[in-house]
Motif scaffolding. Structure first.
Motif, short mmCIF file in Angstrom:
data_model
loop_
_atom_site.label_atom_id
_atom_site.label_comp_id
_atom_site.label_asym_id
_atom_site.label_seq_id
_atom_site.Cartn_x
_atom_site.Cartn_y
_atom_site.Cartn_z
N SER A 94 28.40 49.20 26.33
CA SER A 94 27.94 49.53 24.98
C SER A 94 26.50 50.04 24.97
O SER A 94 26.02 50.51 23.93
CB SER A 94 28.03 48.30 24.07
OG SER A 94 29.32 47.77 24.02
N MET A 95 25.83 49.94 26.10
CA MET A 95 24.38 50.15 26.14
C MET A 95 23.96 51.53 25.63
O MET A 95 23.02 51.65 24.84
CB MET A 95 23.87 49.96 27.56
CG MET A 95 22.41 49.61 27.65
SD MET A 95 22.13 47.87 27.39
CE MET A 95 22.77 47.17 28.90
N PHE A 96 24.64 52.57 26.07
CA PHE A 96 24.28 53.92 25.65
C PHE A 96 24.36 54.03 24.13
O PHE A 96 23.46 54.58 23.49
CB PHE A 96 25.19 54.95 26.32
CG PHE A 96 24.78 56.37 26.10
CD1 PHE A 96 23.94 57.01 27.00
CD2 PHE A 96 25.23 57.09 25.00
CE1 PHE A 96 23.55 58.33 26.81
CE2 PHE A 96 24.84 58.41 24.79
CZ PHE A 96 24.00 59.03 25.71
N ARG A 97 25.43 53.49 23.57
CA ARG A 97 25.61 53.54 22.11
C ARG A 97 24.53 52.76 21.39
O ARG A 97 24.03 53.18 20.34
CB ARG A 97 27.01 53.03 21.75
CG ARG A 97 27.30 52.92 20.28
CD ARG A 97 28.80 52.73 20.03
NE ARG A 97 29.36 51.73 20.90
CZ ARG A 97 29.38 50.42 20.63
NH1 ARG A 97 28.83 49.98 19.50
NH2 ARG A 97 29.94 49.56 21.45
N VAL A 218 32.18 57.17 29.39
CA VAL A 218 33.28 56.54 30.13
C VAL A 218 33.17 55.03 29.99
O VAL A 218 32.07 54.47 30.00
CB VAL A 218 33.21 56.93 31.62
CG1 VAL A 218 34.13 56.05 32.47
CG2 VAL A 218 33.59 58.40 31.80
N TYR A 219 34.31 54.36 29.83
CA TYR A 219 34.35 52.90 29.88
C TYR A 219 35.02 52.48 31.18
O TYR A 219 36.12 52.94 31.49
CB TYR A 219 35.15 52.34 28.70
CG TYR A 219 35.25 50.83 28.71
CD1 TYR A 219 34.33 50.04 28.03
CD2 TYR A 219 36.27 50.19 29.42
CE1 TYR A 219 34.41 48.65 28.05
CE2 TYR A 219 36.36 48.81 29.45
CZ TYR A 219 35.42 48.04 28.76
OH TYR A 219 35.50 46.68 28.80
N LEU A 220 34.36 51.64 31.96
CA LEU A 220 34.93 51.12 33.21
C LEU A 220 34.74 49.62 33.28
O LEU A 220 33.66 49.12 32.92
CB LEU A 220 34.26 51.75 34.43
CG LEU A 220 34.60 53.17 34.84
CD1 LEU A 220 33.84 53.52 36.12
CD2 LEU A 220 36.09 53.37 35.04
N PRO A 221 35.74 48.90 33.76
CA PRO A 221 35.51 47.47 34.06
C PRO A 221 34.48 47.36 35.18
O PRO A 221 34.47 48.17 36.11
CB PRO A 221 36.89 46.99 34.55
CG PRO A 221 37.87 48.02 34.06
CD PRO A 221 37.12 49.32 34.02
N ASP A 237 37.68 59.28 39.33
CA ASP A 237 39.08 59.24 38.93
C ASP A 237 39.23 59.32 37.42
O ASP A 237 40.10 60.03 36.90
CB ASP A 237 39.75 57.96 39.45
CG ASP A 237 39.99 57.99 40.95
OD1 ASP A 237 39.89 59.08 41.54
OD2 ASP A 237 40.25 56.91 41.53
N ASP A 238 38.38 58.59 36.71
CA ASP A 238 38.45 58.60 35.25
C ASP A 238 38.10 59.98 34.70
O ASP A 238 38.76 60.48 33.78
CB ASP A 238 37.50 57.55 34.68
CG ASP A 238 37.68 57.35 33.19
OD1 ASP A 238 38.40 56.40 32.80
OD2 ASP A 238 37.12 58.14 32.41
N LEU A 239 37.08 60.60 35.28
CA LEU A 239 36.69 61.93 34.81
C LEU A 239 37.78 62.95 35.10
O LEU A 239 38.04 63.84 34.28
CB LEU A 239 35.38 62.35 35.49
CG LEU A 239 34.13 61.55 35.11
CD1 LEU A 239 32.96 61.95 35.99
CD2 LEU A 239 33.79 61.73 33.64
#
Length: 256
Positions: A94-97, A218-221, A237-239
């Protein structure tokens, strides 16, 4: 999201806000002190930490927020309970937001002090500004790019300028394009965005990847212990899944 506010006796309180019920707030960007000198969530919860070196940054942020008409402010060292892995993961993603939504972002430069003008009329602090450790850290990339309003302060609390007035210097120091500094991140490729933090340092190697998540939206665990290379592969991979054509295989990002 927890926010700090000042009490009548000069101490600080934490208040948790949920969903869209978050008031206007200021946010601090800084280089961490030694681990035992930053004020933690546990310190504030137990009314401790005032003897730590990092306490002065909380005091600075509180006073500056008050000057700007803001009751609440956020400091990463003590507004996140880092002993709670679920909370830590949510916070990092959430940091960027949180930085983007802040009314004001204050950059506290512990290694820059103000001074009088020299004979050549150059400000004495500008050399120290260009060499500040803040520009070498991985997490401060998103803290520079996400907020619209970014004000820079010396260690004695004097304002040096803001992201607009210091735009050219920041561009020269970081190599980040002016258009990106102005918030137009979508105009840049994945490789260009990655390079903004390529030479920066993080205490934990996986954070070299995790500090980029907001920049890529991007959200990653988080899997601390997976190593930098594995984390980069998961990000790539997500991108790739989100793009109709690949931005490059893993050799674009790392030495496989």
């Amino acid at each position: 999201m927890r926010l700090l506010s000042s009490d009548a006796d000069g101490s600080f309180s934490l208040t948790r806000f949920e969903g869209n019920n978050i008031p206007s707030y200021a946010i601090l960007s800084h280089v961490w002190e030694a681990n035992d000198q930053e004020v933690t969530y546990q310190d504030l919860d137990n009314h401790l930490g005032s003897s730590k070196t990092g306490y002065r940054k909380i005091q600075f942020c509180s006073k500056q927020a008050e000057r700007d008409g803001l009751r609440y402010f956020w400091v990463d060292s003590c507004c996140i309970d880092k002993s709670n892995s679920t909370e830590l993961q949510t916070a990092i993603n959430s940091m960027f937001r949180w930085y983007k939504n802040a009314a004001k972002c204050y950059v506290y430069l512990f290694d820059v002090s103000t001074g009088k003008r020299s004979r050549s009329s150059d400000l004495l602090w500008e050399t120290a500004f260009r060499r500040s450790k803040w520009f070498t850290r991985g997490w401060t990339v998103q803290e520079l790019l996400a907020p619209r309003s970014v004000d820079f302060f010396s260690r004695d609390g004097k304002q040096l300028g803001n992201k607009d007035s210091l735009e050219q210097q920041i561009h020269e120091i970081t190599g980040i394009a002016v258009e990106a500094l102005r918030g137009n991140l979508s105009h840049f490729s994945n490789d260009e965005r990655r390079m903004w933090a390529a030479k920066r340092e993080t205490t934990v190697e996986e954070d070299q990847v995790y500090c980029l998540l907001g920049i890529f939206d991007v959200y990653l665990p988080l899997i601390y212990g997976e190593g930098r290379n594995h984390a980069f592969r998961r990000l790539q991979d997500d991108l790739d899944k989100r793009s109709s054509h690949t931005q490059g295989d893993c050799t674009t990002w790392i030495s496989c």
